[in-house]
Structure formats: C-alpha cells, structure tokens
Motif scaffolding. Sequence first.
Motif, PDB file in Angstrom:
ATOM      1  N   ILE A 126      -8.114  -4.207  66.973  1.00  0.00           N
ATOM      2  CA  ILE A 126      -6.772  -3.628  66.928  1.00  0.00           C
ATOM      3  C   ILE A 126      -6.642  -2.714  65.718  1.00  0.00           C
ATOM      4  CG2 ILE A 126      -4.304  -4.126  66.745  1.00  0.00           C
ATOM      5  CD1 ILE A 126      -4.855  -6.836  68.031  1.00  0.00           C
ATOM      6  N   LEU A 127      -6.185  -1.496  65.962  1.00  0.00           N
ATOM      7  CA  LEU A 127      -5.961  -0.531  64.879  1.00  0.00           C
ATOM      8  C   LEU A 127      -4.474  -0.477  64.552  1.00  0.00           C
ATOM      9  CD1 LEU A 127      -6.725   1.759  62.937  1.00  0.00           C
ATOM     10  CD2 LEU A 127      -6.636   3.339  64.895  1.00  0.00           C
ATOM     11  N   ILE A 128      -4.142  -0.825  63.274  1.00  0.00           N
ATOM     12  CA  ILE A 128      -2.765  -0.731  62.776  1.00  0.00           C
ATOM     13  C   ILE A 128      -2.602   0.612  62.079  1.00  0.00           C
ATOM     14  CG2 ILE A 128      -1.044  -1.730  61.222  1.00  0.00           C
ATOM     15  CD1 ILE A 128      -2.553  -4.409  61.505  1.00  0.00           C
ATOM     16  N   VAL A 129      -1.581   1.378  62.474  1.00  0.00           N
ATOM     17  CA  VAL A 129      -1.353   2.704  61.887  1.00  0.00           C
ATOM     18  C   VAL A 129       0.073   2.753  61.328  1.00  0.00           C
ATOM     19  CG1 VAL A 129      -1.466   5.192  62.232  1.00  0.00           C
ATOM     20  CG2 VAL A 129      -2.873   3.679  63.667  1.00  0.00           C
ATOM     21  N   ASP A 130       0.186   2.856  60.012  1.00  0.00           N
ATOM     22  CA  ASP A 130       1.499   2.921  59.346  1.00  0.00           C
ATOM     23  C   ASP A 130       1.288   3.540  57.968  1.00  0.00           C
ATOM     24  OD1 ASP A 130       4.042   2.361  58.119  1.00  0.00           O
ATOM     25  OD2 ASP A 130       4.330   0.775  59.607  1.00  0.00           O
ATOM     26  N   ASP A 131       2.214   4.424  57.580  1.00  0.00           N
ATOM     27  CA  ASP A 131       2.062   5.087  56.289  1.00  0.00           C
ATOM     28  C   ASP A 131       2.579   4.238  55.124  1.00  0.00           C
ATOM     29  OD1 ASP A 131       4.668   5.513  57.413  1.00  0.00           O
ATOM     30  OD2 ASP A 131       5.061   6.902  55.758  1.00  0.00           O
ATOM     31  N   ILE A 132       3.235   3.116  55.409  1.00  0.00           N
ATOM     32  CA  ILE A 132       3.732   2.228  54.351  1.00  0.00           C
ATOM     33  C   ILE A 132       2.745   1.079  54.194  1.00  0.00           C
ATOM     34  CG2 ILE A 132       5.638   0.735  53.621  1.00  0.00           C
ATOM     35  CD1 ILE A 132       7.498   2.482  55.295  1.00  0.00           C
ATOM     36  N   SER A 133       2.109   1.023  53.015  1.00  0.00           N
ATOM     37  CA  SER A 133       1.028   0.072  52.788  1.00  0.00           C
ATOM     38  C   SER A 133       1.484  -1.377  52.927  1.00  0.00           C
ATOM     39  CB  SER A 133       0.408   0.303  51.412  1.00  0.00           C
ATOM     40  OG  SER A 133       1.388   0.178  50.398  1.00  0.00           O
ATOM     41  N   SER A 134       2.729  -1.682  52.530  1.00  0.00           N
ATOM     42  CA  SER A 134       3.210  -3.061  52.629  1.00  0.00           C
ATOM     43  C   SER A 134       3.331  -3.501  54.088  1.00  0.00           C
ATOM     44  CB  SER A 134       4.568  -3.206  51.919  1.00  0.00           C
ATOM     45  OG  SER A 134       5.530  -2.325  52.491  1.00  0.00           O
ATOM     46  N   ASN A 135       3.741  -2.575  54.963  1.00  0.00           N
ATOM     47  CA  ASN A 135       3.814  -2.887  56.394  1.00  0.00           C
ATOM     48  C   ASN A 135       2.430  -3.161  56.974  1.00  0.00           C
ATOM     49  OD1 ASN A 135       6.565  -2.507  56.338  1.00  0.00           O
ATOM     50  ND2 ASN A 135       6.503  -0.443  57.226  1.00  0.00           N
ATOM     51  N   VAL A 136       1.483  -2.336  56.540  1.00  0.00           N
ATOM     52  CA  VAL A 136       0.108  -2.505  57.012  1.00  0.00           C
ATOM     53  C   VAL A 136      -0.435  -3.853  56.576  1.00  0.00           C
ATOM     54  CG1 VAL A 136      -2.250  -1.640  56.834  1.00  0.00           C
ATOM     55  CG2 VAL A 136      -0.353  -0.029  57.071  1.00  0.00           C
ATOM     56  N   LEU A 137      -0.230  -4.203  55.292  1.00  0.00           N
ATOM     57  CA  LEU A 137      -0.746  -5.453  54.755  1.00  0.00           C
ATOM     58  C   LEU A 137      -0.130  -6.655  55.466  1.00  0.00           C
ATOM     59  CD1 LEU A 137      -2.480  -6.912  52.660  1.00  0.00           C
ATOM     60  CD2 LEU A 137      -0.562  -6.754  51.053  1.00  0.00           C
ATOM     61  N   LEU A 138       1.197  -6.588  55.696  1.00  0.00           N
ATOM     62  CA  LEU A 138       1.880  -7.682  56.371  1.00  0.00           C
ATOM     63  C   LEU A 138       1.324  -7.897  57.776  1.00  0.00           C
ATOM     64  CD1 LEU A 138       4.194  -9.749  56.565  1.00  0.00           C
ATOM     65  CD2 LEU A 138       5.673  -7.889  57.349  1.00  0.00           C
ATOM     66  N   LEU A 139       1.194  -6.812  58.506  1.00  0.00           N
ATOM     67  CA  LEU A 139       0.672  -6.920  59.876  1.00  0.00           C
ATOM     68  C   LEU A 139      -0.773  -7.418  59.896  1.00  0.00           C
ATOM     69  CD1 LEU A 139       2.096  -3.717  61.602  1.00  0.00           C
ATOM     70  CD2 LEU A 139       2.380  -6.059  62.415  1.00  0.00           C
ATOM     71  N   LYS A 140      -1.568  -6.921  58.965  1.00  0.00           N
ATOM     72  CA  LYS A 140      -2.968  -7.325  58.926  1.00  0.00           C
ATOM     73  C   LYS A 140      -3.100  -8.811  58.658  1.00  0.00           C
ATOM     74  CE  LYS A 140      -7.420  -6.257  56.795  1.00  0.00           C
ATOM     75  NZ  LYS A 140      -8.151  -5.388  55.848  1.00  0.00           N
ATOM     76  N   VAL A 141      -2.358  -9.319  57.658  1.00  0.00           N
ATOM     77  CA  VAL A 141      -2.424 -10.747  57.341  1.00  0.00           C
ATOM     78  C   VAL A 141      -1.989 -11.589  58.538  1.00  0.00           C
ATOM     79  CG1 VAL A 141      -1.413 -12.572  55.911  1.00  0.00           C
ATOM     80  CG2 VAL A 141      -2.115 -10.411  54.863  1.00  0.00           C
ATOM     81  N   LEU A 142      -0.892 -11.153  59.157  1.00  0.00           N
ATOM     82  CA  LEU A 142      -0.356 -11.895  60.301  1.00  0.00           C
ATOM     83  C   LEU A 142      -1.360 -11.945  61.450  1.00  0.00           C
ATOM     84  CD1 LEU A 142       3.258 -11.487  61.639  1.00  0.00           C
ATOM     85  CD2 LEU A 142       1.340 -11.628  63.208  1.00  0.00           C
ATOM     86  N   LEU A 143      -1.959 -10.802  61.765  1.00  0.00           N
ATOM     87  CA  LEU A 143      -2.850 -10.733  62.919  1.00  0.00           C
ATOM     88  C   LEU A 143      -4.209 -11.380  62.658  1.00  0.00           C
ATOM     89  CD1 LEU A 143      -2.073  -7.145  64.282  1.00  0.00           C
ATOM     90  CD2 LEU A 143      -1.158  -9.339  65.045  1.00  0.00           C
ATOM     91  N   VAL A 144      -4.707 -11.219  61.453  1.00  0.00           N
ATOM     92  CA  VAL A 144      -5.977 -11.877  61.112  1.00  0.00           C
ATOM     93  C   VAL A 144      -5.822 -13.385  61.201  1.00  0.00           C
ATOM     94  CG1 VAL A 144      -7.610 -12.332  59.250  1.00  0.00           C
ATOM     95  CG2 VAL A 144      -6.874  -9.988  59.717  1.00  0.00           C
ATOM     96  N   LYS A 145      -4.685 -13.890  60.751  1.00  0.00           N
ATOM     97  CA  LYS A 145      -4.407 -15.318  60.840  1.00  0.00           C
ATOM     98  C   LYS A 145      -4.394 -15.792  62.291  1.00  0.00           C
ATOM     99  CE  LYS A 145      -1.174 -18.827  59.140  1.00  0.00           C
ATOM    100  NZ  LYS A 145       0.098 -19.079  58.420  1.00  0.00           N
ATOM    101  N   GLU A 146      -3.998 -14.928  63.189  1.00  0.00           N
ATOM    102  CA  GLU A 146      -3.978 -15.259  64.621  1.00  0.00           C
ATOM    103  C   GLU A 146      -5.309 -14.961  65.302  1.00  0.00           C
ATOM    104  OE1 GLU A 146      -1.532 -16.779  66.278  1.00  0.00           O
ATOM    105  OE2 GLU A 146      -0.382 -16.935  64.413  1.00  0.00           O
ATOM    106  N   GLN A 147      -6.363 -14.715  64.530  1.00  0.00           N
ATOM    107  CA  GLN A 147      -7.741 -14.543  65.030  1.00  0.00           C
ATOM    108  C   GLN A 147      -8.001 -13.179  65.670  1.00  0.00           C
ATOM    109  OE1 GLN A 147      -9.872 -17.080  64.262  1.00  0.00           O
ATOM    110  NE2 GLN A 147      -8.062 -18.018  63.352  1.00  0.00           N
ATOM    111  N   TYR A 148      -7.141 -12.179  65.371  1.00  0.00           N
ATOM    112  CA  TYR A 148      -7.408 -10.831  65.873  1.00  0.00           C
ATOM    113  C   TYR A 148      -8.382 -10.123  64.935  1.00  0.00           C
ATOM    114  CZ  TYR A 148      -3.259 -11.424  68.853  1.00  0.00           C
ATOM    115  OH  TYR A 148      -2.346 -11.875  69.777  1.00  0.00           O
ATOM    116  N   ASN A 149      -9.135  -9.176  65.499  1.00  0.00           N
ATOM    117  CA  ASN A 149     -10.036  -8.326  64.721  1.00  0.00           C
ATOM    118  C   ASN A 149      -9.270  -7.048  64.386  1.00  0.00           C
ATOM    119  OD1 ASN A 149     -12.161  -6.957  63.608  1.00  0.00           O
ATOM    120  ND2 ASN A 149     -13.382  -6.843  65.486  1.00  0.00           N
ATOM    121  N   VAL A 150      -9.026  -6.779  63.101  1.00  0.00           N
ATOM    122  CA  VAL A 150      -8.084  -5.738  62.689  1.00  0.00           C
ATOM    123  C   VAL A 150      -8.742  -4.674  61.813  1.00  0.00           C
ATOM    124  CG1 VAL A 150      -5.947  -5.291  61.413  1.00  0.00           C
ATOM    125  CG2 VAL A 150      -6.152  -7.354  62.799  1.00  0.00           C
ATOM    126  N   ILE A 151      -8.381  -3.395  62.077  1.00  0.00           N
ATOM    127  CA  ILE A 151      -8.701  -2.282  61.178  1.00  0.00           C
ATOM    128  C   ILE A 151      -7.395  -1.525  60.946  1.00  0.00           C
ATOM    129  CG2 ILE A 151     -11.132  -2.035  61.815  1.00  0.00           C
ATOM    130  CD1 ILE A 151     -10.340   0.189  63.726  1.00  0.00           C
TER     131      ILE A 151
END
Length: 374
Positions: A10-35
């Motif tokens: 899953i590719l997360i695209v957002d220009d706000i770094s805090s949004n990206v970090l939040l989504l990445k932590v959430l999705l990685v915790k749910e066992q998704y593969n994230v970039i």
Amino acid sequence: MEINRNEYKILIVDDISSNVLLLKVLLVKEQYNVITASSGREALTLIEQEKPDLLLLDVMMPEMSGYEVAQHMKMNAEMKEIPIIFLTALNSTVDIVNGFQVGGNDFISKPFKKEELTIRIDHQLSLIAAKRIIIRQTEELRKIICGRDKLYSVIAHDLRSPMGAIKMVLNMLILNLPPETIGQNMFEMLEMANRTTEEVFSLLDNLLKWTKSQIGKLNVVYQDFEITEVLEGIIGIVSMVGELKHIRISQDECYELADVHADIDMTKTVMRNLLSNAVKFSHEGGEVLVSIRKENDMAIISVKDSGCGMSEEDQKKLLNESTHFSTFGTNKEEGSGLGLLLCKDFVEKNGGTLWFESQKGVGSTFSFSIPLKK
C-alpha cells in the motif's frame, strides 16, 4: 474472501508528514505492507518502481493534487488498474463525485475511524485477489484448451492418411467382390466395415479442420467458382454411402446455376456434412433432395430429407456449442455432432448463414447461404 495483508503493498501519499506517520503506524500494526510518498510526483515515481497494489491518496497537495495524480495514472497502461482510495478532509458531494470521475475506487473523509479504513482497504484488496485468481485460472484454461486443440490436431492428422487408405481399399473390395463371390454374410460384414471407416474418416477430417479453425490456422481463401459443379461432385461421393441404405440423392426442381465467391474447400466441407447427415438420418429407401436458388446477392443451398426429424426441444439445442448434441442415425450410425458446428463456423467465415427446419417423424431441411460472385 480471506486475504493475507502482508502480501499486498500500500502506497500512502500525503504532503503532511504527521498524517503519513500516523497512517503508516496504524497500517503496519494491522500487518499491511506500507510505503510512503510526500508528493504527487514522488508518488508517480514510486508507482513505477515499487508497483504498489493500492493507493491511499490525499487530494489537497501542492504542485500536483490527488485528482491530478489519479488522472495521470489512468492514462498510463501500467498504472491504470491500481485501485485508489482518496483519503481527504474534503467531504462535499462535488468533491466525492470529482474523486470518482478521475478514477477513484473509494472515498474516505478525514477524520476517519480505524475500523472503517481497514474494512475499505480489505475490500479493495479482496477485489484485487479475486481478479488475480480469475486471470490465473483463465490463463490455465487457455493453456489447457490450446494443448487439447493441438492434441486433437495431431491425432486427426496422423490418423487421417492411414484411415483414408483403408477406406479406399474397402471401397474397391465392395465394388469388385459381389455377394455371389464371397457370400451374403461376408459381404454384409464388408459393408459394415466400409460404413464404419467412412464415419471415422469423416470424423477425423472434421476434427482436423475444426481444431485448425479454433486455433486460427485455417484461413478463408476466396475464389470465384460455379457451385453446381462442386455440389454434383460431392453428391457423387456421398451417393456411394447412400447406396448402402438404398437412398437416392437427387436434384430438386429448384436447381439454378450459380457463380459464388467463397472458399471452395470450406464450401465442400459444408455440403459434404449436410449431405452425409441427410443420408444418416434418412430411412432405408428414402430420398434426399438438393436445391440451389439465388436470392438477392446470395446463393441458397438446401438439403432436404424425409427422415426421422427432430423434436422442438432438440432443435433449440442444435447449432449451439454449449448445448449441441449427437444422436444415432436410422441405421444406428454414430456421430460426434462436430460436423454441424463446423458447417456453421465455415458458413459464417464466408459471410453466409446456416439454418434449418425440422419436424419430428417427417424430416429436416438444412440450408446455407453463400455470397454470389459480383
């Protein structure tokens, strides 16, 4: 459908770094593969390099908005099938409609709930998984069909020549060994062997042509020729088989000369099959009538028998690949049912139509059209 989340990128695209970090932590915790990517241009570069399975795409970004990223993806053959979930603070009806118009697959408004996000992601991933299964199974089926067609072609080709030789020998024996010479019982056995050989040879010939047609190796070669001469030659050959059942093949009153524009070999195959079927389903001592007439810019060839005919239920199944069937002839002659499907295919390849009329216990008339010479 059960999915293994870490098999999908899953590719997360957002220009706000805090949004990206939040989504990445959430999705990685749910066992998704994230970039991740912080801009639209970076996202397009990563898509080419990483080939993600799904995009979580913000709309409001500098330089290139999420809508522009989606439009660019849909114009790229390698990117257009990647599903997009817009994840944005925009939530008006116009924004949602715009998202779907540029190719979005789903639309989630911020702030979002984790459960809603994961359910929508899993839904898109399950669609991807289902599509991949269909593609894989379709390819496996294509290979199986291709292998089957090649096998049929090889079998038919390798058996056709020796079976043709046997057929010629049996024909010569019947002509030169009358019942008075070898006895009635032996002559009947010889006739049975000859009839069976004719049926097998016809089946092999049909099978070879059918497989070649199905795999695209049988091309239509158009020629101008006089169809009555060709038909009379076919009648002469099939009449030899008809004589075994004392069936006469004759010309109907409606028998016109007609110059046509078609593939002569395919036309011969159609006429041979229709005449052979008419003999097969005719009763002992019956008659088969053949007619040729002109209608507009087509020649219409008809073969009429007064044999067993077909029920209305069977008529609905005939000429349909999924429901086509084969029945025994009036003398228990066997068939594959392939001949009529081959006729339909060949007639349509030459720009004509095949049709029939039948009545149970009365007989059948099979007709086909073929273009006249211009």
